[in-house]
Design a protein around this motif. Structure first.
Motif, PDB file in Angstrom:
ATOM      1  N   SER A  32       0.843  -1.193   0.000  1.00 14.91           N
ATOM      2  CA  SER A  32       0.000   0.000   0.000  1.00 14.91           C
ATOM      3  C   SER A  32       0.880   1.245   0.000  1.00 14.91           C
ATOM      4  N   THR A  33       0.233   2.370  -0.057  1.00 13.57           N
ATOM      5  CA  THR A  33       0.911   3.661   0.000  1.00 13.57           C
ATOM      6  C   THR A  33       0.376   4.424   1.206  1.00 13.57           C
ATOM      7  N   GLY A  34       1.280   5.078   1.913  1.00 17.62           N
ATOM      8  CA  GLY A  34       0.890   5.896   3.059  1.00 17.62           C
ATOM      9  C   GLY A  34       1.360   7.320   2.870  1.00 17.62           C
ATOM     10  N   GLY A  35       1.029   8.140   3.832  1.00 15.27           N
ATOM     11  CA  GLY A  35       1.497   9.519   3.854  1.00 15.27           C
ATOM     12  C   GLY A  35       2.405   9.712   5.056  1.00 15.27           C
ATOM     13  N   TRP A  68      -4.476   6.490   0.525  1.00 16.58           N
ATOM     14  CA  TRP A  68      -3.387   6.101   1.410  1.00 16.58           C
ATOM     15  C   TRP A  68      -3.933   5.231   2.534  1.00 16.58           C
ATOM     16  N   SER A  69      -3.128   4.284   2.970  1.00 13.41           N
ATOM     17  CA  SER A  69      -3.556   3.370   4.027  1.00 13.41           C
ATOM     18  C   SER A  69      -3.385   3.961   5.424  1.00 13.41           C
ATOM     19  N   MET A  70      -2.546   4.965   5.554  1.00 15.47           N
ATOM     20  CA  MET A  70      -2.297   5.579   6.859  1.00 15.47           C
ATOM     21  C   MET A  70      -1.452   6.827   6.709  1.00 15.47           C
ATOM     22  N   ILE A  71      -1.416   7.609   7.787  1.00 14.33           N
ATOM     23  CA  ILE A  71      -0.517   8.758   7.899  1.00 14.33           C
ATOM     24  C   ILE A  71       0.414   8.442   9.057  1.00 14.33           C
ATOM     25  N   ARG A  72       1.706   8.626   8.849  1.00 10.35           N
ATOM     26  CA  ARG A  72       2.707   8.328   9.877  1.00 10.35           C
ATOM     27  C   ARG A  72       3.536   9.576  10.142  1.00 10.35           C
ATOM     28  N   TRP A  73       3.984   9.711  11.382  1.00 11.85           N
ATOM     29  CA  TRP A  73       4.918  10.780  11.730  1.00 11.85           C
ATOM     30  C   TRP A  73       5.724  10.355  12.936  1.00 11.85           C
ATOM     31  N   ILE A  74       6.788  11.104  13.174  1.00 13.49           N
ATOM     32  CA  ILE A  74       7.613  10.900  14.360  1.00 13.49           C
ATOM     33  C   ILE A  74       7.716  12.236  15.092  1.00 13.49           C
TER      34      ILE A  74
END
Length: 146
Positions: free
Chosen positions: A76-79, A112-118
Motif C-alpha cells: 500500500s501507499t501511506g502519507g 493512502w492506508s495511513m498517515i505516519r509521523w515521528i
C-alpha cells in the motif's frame, strides 16, 4: 476562523518565519538558502514534498510538510508527515489538529492506508494531541548517515 490550504507565493515570508521557528524548536541550524530549497520543493509538482498551511484571521499560524511513501509489506501507499509546527502564540487554537485532520482527509482521497509521523519523545505538548488522534507504535527510529 481556521482555514487549512496549500501555500501560495504570497505566503513565502510567513511560511519562512514558521519554518525557522520549527528548526529553532528542534535546535537545527537552518539557513535562508535551505528554506528556499524546501519552498521550491513544495511548489514543484515533480518533487515529493507537499505542504499545507493553517491560516487564522488572515495570518499563517501553522505548517505541515508531507509526502507519500510506499509500504511494501502491506502493498500500500501511506502519507508521511515530516514537519508540523504551530506558532507558539497560536498553540491551543486547534491549528495542529486541523492540519493533521486535513492531511488525513487528503490521504483518504488519495487512497493512502495511513498517515505516519515521528516526534521527539520529550515533546509532551505534541504527544498530548498525537495520543488523542493516533496510535503510538512500538517501532524505534534509527538514522544512519549516508
Amino acid at each position: 476562523m481556521m482555514q487549512i490550504r496549500k501555500p501560495n507565493a504570497a505566503d513565502r515570508a510567513a511560511w519562512g518565519t514558521l519554518y525557522s521557528g520549527y528548526a529553532g524548536f528542534y535546535g537545527v541550524e537552518q539557513t535562508e538558502a535551505m528554506r528556499d530549497r524546501v519552498w521550491n520543493w513544495i511548489h514543484d509538482p515533480a518533487h515529493e514534498t507537499e505542504a499545507l498551511v493553517a491560516e487564522n484571521g488572515g495570518k499563517l499560524v501553522g505548517l505541515a510538510h508531507f509526502r507519500r511513501f510506499a509500504r511494501p509489506l502491506s502493498a500500500s501507499t501511506g502519507g508521511f508527515l515530516d514537519d508540523l509546527f504551530v506558532d507558539p502564540q497560536a498553540r491551543g487554537s486547534g491549528a495542529a489538529r486541523a492540519l493533521i485532520e486535513a492531511l488525513a482527509e487528503e490521504g483518504r482521497a488519495r487512497g493512502w492506508s495511513m498517515i505516519r509521523w515521528i516526534t521527539a519523545d520529550d515533546n509532551a505538548r505534541a504527544r498530548g494531541l498525537y495520543d488523542k488522534m493516533a496510535v503510538a507504535t512500538r517501532w524505534v527510529t534509527d538514522d544512519l548517515k549516508a
